[in-house]
Design a protein around this motif. Structure first.
Motif, PDB file in Angstrom:
ATOM      1  N   ALA A  79       0.977  -1.202   0.038  1.00  0.00           N
ATOM      2  CA  ALA A  79       0.091   0.087  -0.126  1.00  0.00           C
ATOM      3  C   ALA A  79       0.939   1.449  -0.035  1.00  0.00           C
ATOM      4  N   LEU A  80       1.874   1.239   0.685  1.00  0.00           N
ATOM      5  CA  LEU A  80       2.868   2.215   0.681  1.00  0.00           C
ATOM      6  C   LEU A  80       3.579   2.646  -0.590  1.00  0.00           C
ATOM      7  N   HIS A  81       3.823   1.729  -1.102  1.00  0.00           N
ATOM      8  CA  HIS A  81       4.625   1.690  -2.542  1.00  0.00           C
ATOM      9  C   HIS A  81       3.768   2.396  -3.414  1.00  0.00           C
ATOM     10  N   VAL A  82       2.394   1.851  -3.431  1.00  0.00           N
ATOM     11  CA  VAL A  82       1.443   2.404  -4.402  1.00  0.00           C
ATOM     12  C   VAL A  82       0.980   3.795  -4.178  1.00  0.00           C
ATOM     13  N   MET A  83       1.026   4.197  -3.027  1.00  0.00           N
ATOM     14  CA  MET A  83       0.804   5.650  -2.616  1.00  0.00           C
ATOM     15  C   MET A  83       1.847   6.504  -3.033  1.00  0.00           C
ATOM     16  N   GLN A  84       3.054   5.992  -2.841  1.00  0.00           N
ATOM     17  CA  GLN A  84       4.439   6.579  -3.179  1.00  0.00           C
ATOM     18  C   GLN A  84       4.454   6.725  -4.717  1.00  0.00           C
ATOM     19  N   THR A  85       4.188   5.721  -5.408  1.00  0.00           N
ATOM     20  CA  THR A  85       4.048   5.784  -6.994  1.00  0.00           C
ATOM     21  C   THR A  85       3.098   6.927  -7.174  1.00  0.00           C
ATOM     22  N   ILE A  86       1.992   6.793  -6.790  1.00  0.00           N
ATOM     23  CA  ILE A  86       0.849   7.741  -7.313  1.00  0.00           C
ATOM     24  C   ILE A  86       1.071   9.161  -7.085  1.00  0.00           C
ATOM     25  N   ALA A  87       1.837   9.586  -5.982  1.00  0.00           N
ATOM     26  CA  ALA A  87       2.306  10.720  -5.546  1.00  0.00           C
ATOM     27  C   ALA A  87       3.242  11.323  -6.367  1.00  0.00           C
TER      28      ALA A  87
END
Length: 195
Positions: A79-87
């Motif tokens: 979840a953290l990696h997904v959010m970082q990618t989106i950001a």
């Protein structure tokens, strides 16, 4: 020429193993109007650091472009990696669209949801790190007491271990019993018995 007139919409699809098919995701993106030539894909676990298809896509997208996925979890390994990618994409002016209901991350509500998801992802990461540290400490404590520590089974290559295994088999113990008592792998026990 403005970004609006040159903006492109790309698709990204991923499955975790080569045995799985990309067809369902490809069909969903095609139905959403994504041209198959603008789709990038990977057949690789989300846990892997490098994903060639996604890396290629990320090198091609420009400000004003969009990336469409069937579900946001296709974009990262946590979840953290997904959010970082989106950001990171948002910072570059690239919009991320998910076809899955409830995953619209645009506008003020989407921004708030991204913030909440990032907090939850950070908490998840901290909890996981804590669990890993506790498990390591417990394994180290058991190892100091001389207990068998969980992990990969030992191989039975030492001559005295091979003799012990053969004697156990002569006493009528099954391979499963020998594995349980010695901690050696099943394959090692069979090799020792065949030597």
């Amino acid at each position: 020429m403005s970004n609006q007139s040159t903006a492109r919409t790309f698709g990204y699809i991923r499955v975790s193993t080569v045995a799985q098919s990309l067809d369902r995701q490809t069909d969903a993106l095609t139905a959403a109007g994504i041209d198959p030539k603008d789709m990038f894909s990977d057949k690789i676990s989300g846990a892997r650091e490098s994903r060639p298809g996604l890396d290629d896509l990320l090198s091609r997208v420009r400000s004003g472009d969009s990336i469409t996925v069937v579900s946001l979890d296709r974009l990262g390994r946590s979840a953290l990696h997904v959010m970082q990618t989106i950001a990171d994409l948002e910072e570059r002016g690239i919009n991320v669209v998910s076809l899955k209901d409830g995953e619209n991350l645009t506008g003020p509500t989407g921004k708030m949801m991204r913030g909440l998801m990032a907090l939850v992802a950070e908490w998840e990461k901290d909890m996981n790190a804590e669990r890993v540290a506790e498990a390591r400490a417990a394994r180290a404590a058991r190892a100091k007491k001389g207990e068998q520590v969980a992990g990969r089974p030992r191989t039975a290559t030492a001559p005295d271990t091979v003799k012990k295994i053969k004697k156990m088999k002569e006493r009528g113990l099954s391979v499963a019993d020998i594995v349980a008592q010695t901690g050696a792998s099943r394959a090692s026990v069979y090799r020792a018995l065949a030597s």
